[in-house]
Design a protein around this motif. Structure first.
Motif, mmCIF file in Angstrom:
data_model
loop_
_atom_site.group_PDB
_atom_site.id
_atom_site.type_symbol
_atom_site.label_atom_id
_atom_site.label_comp_id
_atom_site.label_asym_id
_atom_site.label_seq_id
_atom_site.Cartn_x
_atom_site.Cartn_y
_atom_site.Cartn_z
ATOM 1 N N LEU A 109 19.462 -19.165 1.373
ATOM 2 C CA LEU A 109 18.262 -19.271 2.196
ATOM 3 C C LEU A 109 18.432 -20.341 3.259
ATOM 4 C CD1 LEU A 109 15.808 -19.315 -0.834
ATOM 5 C CD2 LEU A 109 16.253 -17.377 0.663
ATOM 6 N N GLY A 110 17.624 -20.258 4.275
ATOM 7 C CA GLY A 110 17.555 -21.324 5.276
ATOM 8 C C GLY A 110 16.593 -22.413 4.800
ATOM 9 N N ALA A 111 16.508 -23.509 5.553
ATOM 10 C CA ALA A 111 15.644 -24.611 5.119
ATOM 11 C C ALA A 111 15.135 -25.411 6.307
ATOM 12 C CB ALA A 111 16.409 -25.552 4.194
ATOM 13 N N TYR A 112 13.889 -25.875 6.195
ATOM 14 C CA TYR A 112 13.413 -26.943 7.084
ATOM 15 C C TYR A 112 13.829 -28.284 6.475
ATOM 16 C CZ TYR A 112 10.198 -23.434 9.077
ATOM 17 O OH TYR A 112 9.639 -22.333 9.662
ATOM 18 N N GLU A 113 13.626 -28.399 5.149
ATOM 19 C CA GLU A 113 13.959 -29.644 4.449
ATOM 20 C C GLU A 113 14.423 -29.318 3.032
ATOM 21 O OE1 GLU A 113 10.469 -32.512 6.407
ATOM 22 O OE2 GLU A 113 10.194 -31.689 4.402
ATOM 23 N N VAL A 114 15.354 -30.135 2.522
ATOM 24 C CA VAL A 114 15.758 -30.062 1.113
ATOM 25 C C VAL A 114 15.687 -31.484 0.558
ATOM 26 C CG1 VAL A 114 17.550 -29.403 -0.529
ATOM 27 C CG2 VAL A 114 17.403 -28.218 1.672
ATOM 28 N N ALA A 115 15.129 -31.615 -0.654
ATOM 29 C CA ALA A 115 15.043 -32.941 -1.273
ATOM 30 C C ALA A 115 16.119 -33.095 -2.338
ATOM 31 C CB ALA A 115 13.660 -33.153 -1.888
ATOM 32 N N GLN A 116 16.400 -34.359 -2.664
ATOM 33 C CA GLN A 116 17.504 -34.653 -3.586
ATOM 34 C C GLN A 116 17.234 -34.149 -5.016
ATOM 35 O OE1 GLN A 116 18.013 -38.899 -3.582
ATOM 36 N NE2 GLN A 116 15.892 -39.297 -4.160
ATOM 37 N N ASN A 117 15.985 -33.816 -5.319
ATOM 38 C CA ASN A 117 15.692 -33.225 -6.635
ATOM 39 C C ASN A 117 15.744 -31.700 -6.592
ATOM 40 O OD1 ASN A 117 13.453 -32.663 -5.142
ATOM 41 N ND2 ASN A 117 11.981 -33.126 -6.772
ATOM 42 N N ASP A 119 13.984 -29.757 -4.424
ATOM 43 C CA ASP A 119 12.809 -29.149 -3.773
ATOM 44 C C ASP A 119 13.234 -28.561 -2.430
ATOM 45 O OD1 ASP A 119 11.325 -30.160 -5.859
ATOM 46 O OD2 ASP A 119 10.095 -31.504 -4.639
ATOM 47 N N LEU A 120 12.628 -27.413 -2.100
ATOM 48 C CA LEU A 120 12.932 -26.755 -0.830
ATOM 49 C C LEU A 120 11.647 -26.538 -0.044
ATOM 50 C CD1 LEU A 120 14.829 -25.091 1.084
ATOM 51 C CD2 LEU A 120 14.244 -23.092 -0.318
ATOM 52 N N ALA A 121 11.708 -26.806 1.262
ATOM 53 C CA ALA A 121 10.612 -26.458 2.177
ATOM 54 C C ALA A 121 11.202 -25.562 3.256
ATOM 55 C CB ALA A 121 10.005 -27.720 2.787
ATOM 56 N N ASN A 122 10.811 -24.302 3.248
ATOM 57 C CA ASN A 122 11.372 -23.402 4.277
ATOM 58 C C ASN A 122 10.395 -22.345 4.763
ATOM 59 O OD1 ASN A 122 11.364 -21.349 2.364
ATOM 60 N ND2 ASN A 122 13.506 -20.782 2.681
ATOM 61 N N ALA A 143 16.951 -16.350 -8.682
ATOM 62 C CA ALA A 143 18.411 -16.262 -8.639
ATOM 63 C C ALA A 143 19.039 -17.370 -9.485
ATOM 64 C CB ALA A 143 18.886 -16.357 -7.193
ATOM 65 N N ARG A 144 20.198 -17.073 -10.080
ATOM 66 C CA ARG A 144 20.865 -18.079 -10.918
ATOM 67 C C ARG A 144 21.320 -19.274 -10.094
ATOM 68 N NH1 ARG A 144 23.853 -13.483 -13.161
ATOM 69 N NH2 ARG A 144 22.520 -12.621 -14.779
ATOM 70 N N ARG A 145 21.772 -18.982 -8.863
ATOM 71 C CA ARG A 145 22.205 -20.046 -7.964
ATOM 72 C C ARG A 145 21.385 -19.927 -6.689
ATOM 73 N NH1 ARG A 145 26.704 -21.137 -5.187
ATOM 74 N NH2 ARG A 145 27.613 -19.081 -5.077
ATOM 75 N N VAL A 146 20.754 -21.009 -6.257
ATOM 76 C CA VAL A 146 20.001 -20.993 -5.003
ATOM 77 C C VAL A 146 20.681 -21.964 -4.042
ATOM 78 C CG1 VAL A 146 17.790 -21.451 -3.882
ATOM 79 C CG2 VAL A 146 17.845 -20.391 -6.163
ATOM 80 N N GLY A 173 12.448 -28.182 -7.339
ATOM 81 C CA GLY A 173 13.689 -28.347 -8.101
ATOM 82 C C GLY A 173 14.519 -27.083 -8.216
ATOM 83 N N CYS A 174 14.655 -26.343 -7.115
ATOM 84 C CA CYS A 174 15.279 -25.016 -7.207
ATOM 85 C C CYS A 174 16.657 -24.932 -6.555
ATOM 86 C CB CYS A 174 14.344 -23.973 -6.604
ATOM 87 S SG CYS A 174 13.744 -24.385 -4.959
ATOM 88 N N VAL A 175 16.957 -25.784 -5.583
ATOM 89 C CA VAL A 175 18.214 -25.656 -4.830
ATOM 90 C C VAL A 175 19.348 -26.324 -5.606
ATOM 91 C CG1 VAL A 175 19.409 -26.222 -2.667
ATOM 92 C CG2 VAL A 175 16.966 -25.649 -2.644
ATOM 93 N N THR A 176 20.499 -25.650 -5.667
ATOM 94 C CA THR A 176 21.633 -26.215 -6.389
ATOM 95 C C THR A 176 22.773 -26.643 -5.461
ATOM 96 O OG1 THR A 176 22.417 -23.960 -6.776
ATOM 97 C CG2 THR A 176 21.150 -24.999 -8.544
ATOM 98 N N ARG A 177 22.847 -26.086 -4.270
ATOM 99 C CA ARG A 177 23.917 -26.465 -3.335
ATOM 100 C C ARG A 177 23.439 -26.297 -1.900
ATOM 101 N NH1 ARG A 177 30.459 -25.328 -3.325
ATOM 102 N NH2 ARG A 177 30.376 -27.247 -4.515
ATOM 103 N N VAL A 178 23.871 -27.192 -1.028
ATOM 104 C CA VAL A 178 23.499 -27.128 0.384
ATOM 105 C C VAL A 178 24.776 -27.113 1.221
ATOM 106 C CG1 VAL A 178 22.134 -28.174 2.226
ATOM 107 C CG2 VAL A 178 21.459 -28.530 -0.160
#
Lengths: 228, 235
Positions: A109-117, A119-122, A143-146, A173-178
């Protein structure tokens, strides 16, 4: 971002290429509309992911030539796609059973912001305009990997990787890799963990454009991407 | 048993002011354009419309909105290539929006059709869209309670139909159509081809006729995408 970083950073196509290298052969994958759709173009030789789209198609092919569109055969971005041997159609509840039931291997997915925990804002810039969410809130919890693909900073040069998101959340708390224009960063135990960075970019310069601490957990590889 | 309806006007007759109407389709794919246009001609107002989107250009749902018939949209993504009809009314405060994540929208409709008043999902937990909704922990993870969606009428589009209301769909035009068929008190399907009983292989029936109250044939239905490329405006 300084001119130096602008010269070093990856293009969107290069970010998409890097994300594509981590998709395993046979993986079931959902690509967000817009920029993430580009990831499909860069599957490594010999690997075949099966792409899912929210509106009820699994295993579709690329866009048809202009003039050969069939408007009953589109993806979630309302763009025309094509059939391949093995394509399957299904209704929306089945489509989101695939998403919410944990059957997808990867969502990008794309993102406006990702937090270190994680969290995703998109989905919302939080002011004005018409809010629209689509399937993003479902995908981030299914999804298993976000994974997120994004420029490392906003157009104004502000960090997009933050201690806490400031915009309305898509998921907690959903994103695992950026995958960014400067680095590959994992999210583990509430922290950003740097895995790869552009060669020639110092830790200090990268940290200066990142809104939360980049932790190290083992060696940091050079982020090497071909011209694509 | 014969659920065939000879004309579009008869198919939408009886839809009253203030009705809740589910309209199938995802963008233009699977959108029953001719039924929507017949609904515009029929004239009911203050409708609540349930669809994934909120119209594109000046045909279909966008035309219904532009004609001032829609009080509220329940949808996941009120944007499109040309969303100006909805956008302008929304910004002017003249149309209400209930924004629902797409999978939650699908499941709420499925639940409505299956007689399940509420369910729990992790989708939207911790976000603005979960505000005011009950939450509960199951096996260490937090979930949001969502309620069923039902409608007075569903207007849907199918490929083949028979007089008992059995339906098949064409490619990705299936999307919300089978779910909506089950969740409305009265479901009207426009079908591209009406076939005799036995003309649909029972193995291929996607929507069994029990969910469908009326079938009207519209051969060569218009596609929203093509109408918009032509700059079409309805009426």
């Amino acid at each position: 971002m300084s001119n130096d970083l602008s010269a070093l950073k990856l293009t969107n196509a290069q970010i998409a290429w890097r994300a594509a290298q981590d998709i395993e052969d046979g993986a079931y994958v959902n690509l967000g509309i817009g920029f993430p759709e580009m990831v499909a173009r860069f599957q490594p030789e010999g690997r075949h992911a099966v792409f899912h789209t929210e509106n009820g198609v699994l295993g579709f092919g690329e866009a048809p030539p202009e003039g050969e569109e069939d408007w009953d055969l589109i993806n979630a971005g309302k763009k025309a796609i094509t059939l391949r041997p093995g394509t399957a159609f299904f209704h929306h509840a089945d489509s989101f059973a695939m998403v919410r039931g944990g059957h997808l291997d990867v969502a990008i997915l794309g993102a406006y912001e990702v937090a270190q925990n994680g969290d995703l804002a998109n989905w919302s810039t939080g002011h004005g305009g018409v809010p629209a969410v689509g399937g993003a809130m479902d995908l981030v919890h299914g999804a298993r990997r976000v994974a997120v693909i994004t420029d490392h900073v906003t157009k104004q040069g502000a960090p997009k990787l933050l201690e806490r998101c400031t915009l309305p959340l898509t998921g907690v708390g959903c994103v695992t890799r950026v995958y960014t224009s400067l680095a590959v960063v994992d999210i583990a135990d509430g922290h950003f963990v740097l895995r790869e960075k552009i060669a020639g970019l110092t830790m200090e310069a990268l940290q200066a454009v990142t809104g939360a601490e980049l932790k190290l957990d083992g060696p940091v590889a050079d982020l090497i991407v071909p011209e694509v | 048993m014969d659920k065939r309806i000879p004309t579009l006007a008869e198919a939408v007759a009886g839809i009253r002011d203030g009705a809740t109407v589910m309209i199938g389709g995802f963008g233009g794919s699977g959108a029953p354009i001719e039924l929507i246009h017949a609904l515009i001609d029929a004239g009911p107002r203050d409708l609540t419309i349930i669809n994934n989107n909120a119209g594109n250009g000046h045909v279909g749902i966008a035309a219904l909105i532009e004609q001032g018939r829609v009080a509220k949209m329940i949808c996941s993504f009120p944007r499109s290539a040309d969303p100006r009809v909805f956008t302008e009314l929304y910004k002017a405060g003249k149309i209400e929006l209930e924004l629902v994540p797409q999978g939650t929208l699908a499941e709420r409709i499925r639940a409505g059709g299956a007689g399940i008043p509420a369910f729990y999902t992790p989708t939207s937990y911790g976000t603005d869209l979960a505000e005011g909704k009950p939450v509960e922990e199951f096996d260490g993870r937090m979930y949001v309670q969502e309620r069923w969606l039902k409608a007075d009428v569903a207007l849907i589009k199918a490929e083949l139909g028979d007089q008992m209301g059995n339906l098949t769909y064409r490619m990705a035009a299936r999307n919300f159509n089978p779910l909506m068929a089950s969740a409305a008190a009265r479901t009207i399907a426009q079908v591209t081809k009406l076939v005799p009983l036995g003309g649909i292989d029972p193995e291929h029936v996607v929507t069994p006729g029990i969910f469908v109250q009326g079938v009207v044939e519209v051969a060569n239905p218009k596609q929203e995408e093509i109408l918009n490329r032509e700059g079409a405006v309805y009426p």
